[in-house]
Design a protein around this motif. Sequence first.
Motif, PDB file in Angstrom:
ATOM      1  N   MET A 193       7.349 -14.897  93.257  1.00  0.00           N
ATOM      2  CA  MET A 193       7.349 -14.294  91.933  1.00  0.00           C
ATOM      3  C   MET A 193       6.293 -14.957  91.063  1.00  0.00           C
ATOM      4  N   ALA A 194       5.425 -14.156  90.478  1.00  0.00           N
ATOM      5  CA  ALA A 194       4.391 -14.678  89.583  1.00  0.00           C
ATOM      6  C   ALA A 194       5.017 -15.028  88.240  1.00  0.00           C
ATOM      7  N   LEU A 195       4.709 -16.209  87.736  1.00  0.00           N
ATOM      8  CA  LEU A 195       5.267 -16.667  86.468  1.00  0.00           C
ATOM      9  C   LEU A 195       4.280 -16.582  85.320  1.00  0.00           C
ATOM     10  N   GLY A 196       3.023 -16.896  85.593  1.00  0.00           N
ATOM     11  CA  GLY A 196       2.048 -16.950  84.521  1.00  0.00           C
ATOM     12  C   GLY A 196       0.657 -17.213  85.059  1.00  0.00           C
ATOM     13  N   ARG A 197      -0.253 -17.459  84.140  1.00  0.00           N
ATOM     14  CA  ARG A 197      -1.662 -17.614  84.484  1.00  0.00           C
ATOM     15  C   ARG A 197      -2.214 -18.890  83.879  1.00  0.00           C
ATOM     16  N   LEU A 198      -3.044 -19.593  84.645  1.00  0.00           N
ATOM     17  CA  LEU A 198      -3.730 -20.785  84.166  1.00  0.00           C
ATOM     18  C   LEU A 198      -5.009 -20.355  83.452  1.00  0.00           C
ATOM     19  N   ASP A 199      -5.063 -20.597  82.152  1.00  0.00           N
ATOM     20  CA  ASP A 199      -6.218 -20.164  81.358  1.00  0.00           C
ATOM     21  C   ASP A 199      -7.282 -21.243  81.217  1.00  0.00           C
ATOM     22  N   ALA A 200      -6.854 -22.503  81.180  1.00  0.00           N
ATOM     23  CA  ALA A 200      -7.828 -23.591  81.020  1.00  0.00           C
ATOM     24  C   ALA A 200      -7.254 -24.877  81.597  1.00  0.00           C
ATOM     25  N   LEU A 201      -8.138 -25.659  82.221  1.00  0.00           N
ATOM     26  CA  LEU A 201      -7.847 -27.009  82.707  1.00  0.00           C
ATOM     27  C   LEU A 201      -8.515 -27.990  81.765  1.00  0.00           C
ATOM     28  N   LEU A 202      -7.789 -29.053  81.366  1.00  0.00           N
ATOM     29  CA  LEU A 202      -8.333 -29.992  80.403  1.00  0.00           C
ATOM     30  C   LEU A 202      -8.060 -31.423  80.834  1.00  0.00           C
ATOM     31  N   VAL A 203      -9.039 -32.303  80.627  1.00  0.00           N
ATOM     32  CA  VAL A 203      -8.879 -33.725  80.910  1.00  0.00           C
ATOM     33  C   VAL A 203      -9.493 -34.524  79.764  1.00  0.00           C
ATOM     34  N   GLY A 204      -9.094 -35.797  79.678  1.00  0.00           N
ATOM     35  CA  GLY A 204      -9.630 -36.646  78.627  1.00  0.00           C
ATOM     36  C   GLY A 204      -9.679 -38.099  79.049  1.00  0.00           C
ATOM     37  N   LYS A 205     -10.508 -38.874  78.378  1.00  0.00           N
ATOM     38  CA  LYS A 205     -10.632 -40.304  78.618  1.00  0.00           C
ATOM     39  C   LYS A 205      -9.841 -41.077  77.558  1.00  0.00           C
ATOM     40  N   ALA A 206      -9.266 -42.190  77.959  1.00  0.00           N
ATOM     41  CA  ALA A 206      -8.525 -43.038  77.027  1.00  0.00           C
ATOM     42  C   ALA A 206      -9.503 -43.811  76.141  1.00  0.00           C
ATOM     43  N   VAL A 207      -9.307 -43.682  74.847  1.00  0.00           N
ATOM     44  CA  VAL A 207     -10.181 -44.345  73.867  1.00  0.00           C
ATOM     45  C   VAL A 207      -9.301 -44.947  72.773  1.00  0.00           C
ATOM     46  N   PRO A 208      -9.850 -45.862  71.970  1.00  0.00           N
ATOM     47  CA  PRO A 208      -9.069 -46.392  70.854  1.00  0.00           C
ATOM     48  C   PRO A 208      -8.580 -45.271  69.942  1.00  0.00           C
ATOM     49  N   PHE A 209      -7.308 -45.376  69.526  1.00  0.00           N
ATOM     50  CA  PHE A 209      -6.720 -44.353  68.680  1.00  0.00           C
ATOM     51  C   PHE A 209      -6.667 -44.852  67.246  1.00  0.00           C
ATOM     52  N   VAL A 210      -6.015 -44.112  66.372  1.00  0.00           N
ATOM     53  CA  VAL A 210      -6.126 -44.382  64.943  1.00  0.00           C
ATOM     54  C   VAL A 210      -5.433 -45.667  64.493  1.00  0.00           C
TER      55      VAL A 210
END
Length: 229
Positions: free
Chosen positions: A1-18
């Motif tokens: 059964m199809a549930l949904g669609r993947l629209d975008a893949l996203l990744v990020g690097k760990a950096v100092p936060f606020v």
Amino acid sequence: MALGRLDALLVGKAVPFVRHGTRSAIAKAPLSGATAALFLGLEGDEQGDLRIHGGVDKAIHQYPREHYAQWQGRLGQHPLLAQPGAFGENLSTTGMTEETVCLGDVIRCGSALLEVSQTRQPCWKLNDRFAVPDMALRMQHMGMTGWYYRVAEEGQLCAGDVFTLVARPCPDWNLARVVSVLYRRTLDRDELEGLGALPLVPSWQRLVARRLEQVQVEDWGPRLGGPLD
């Protein structure tokens, strides 16, 4: 059964936060082409605090694109809501929400096999990212948390891939019900006992056991408010 669609893949690097001494990879950017879903997450993705983020049970975070319209209705045209990734998600999708996905669902996407392991527990970094002091509490109250996968079989994912349900071992426990027990029906003994009978991650097993034993809810303040500067 199809549930949904993947629209975008996203990744990020760990950096100092606020806040002083903190790091985060909540600011994620979309990828072009395929990427590998590995046991510890998407290839190239990082987490800022491995004590509470990442690991095999929180390898990949999915967030429904459908929720963005509801957030816009509450926050207005916030610049972060103009594109996927506002909530630090790895997978931006359509067709799947907490109402239609169940805890423990086994799902094929691309050549990877994923298992729904837990919902997100919103934290203070959302407050700072959106410059909305109670953003994490709002997400928790509204139940629009998204969810995490563990990777059962590593494989490749690409925008446009379809999510196909392989197995649903807990059909009575959609994620909306899970979130309701965690944050609204917090001391409903019958619901807690039902949740505790599921194959929960260890931290949730302990959470449910404490609530049943102590008949009180854990302190959400440190998670929702974060460290003081």
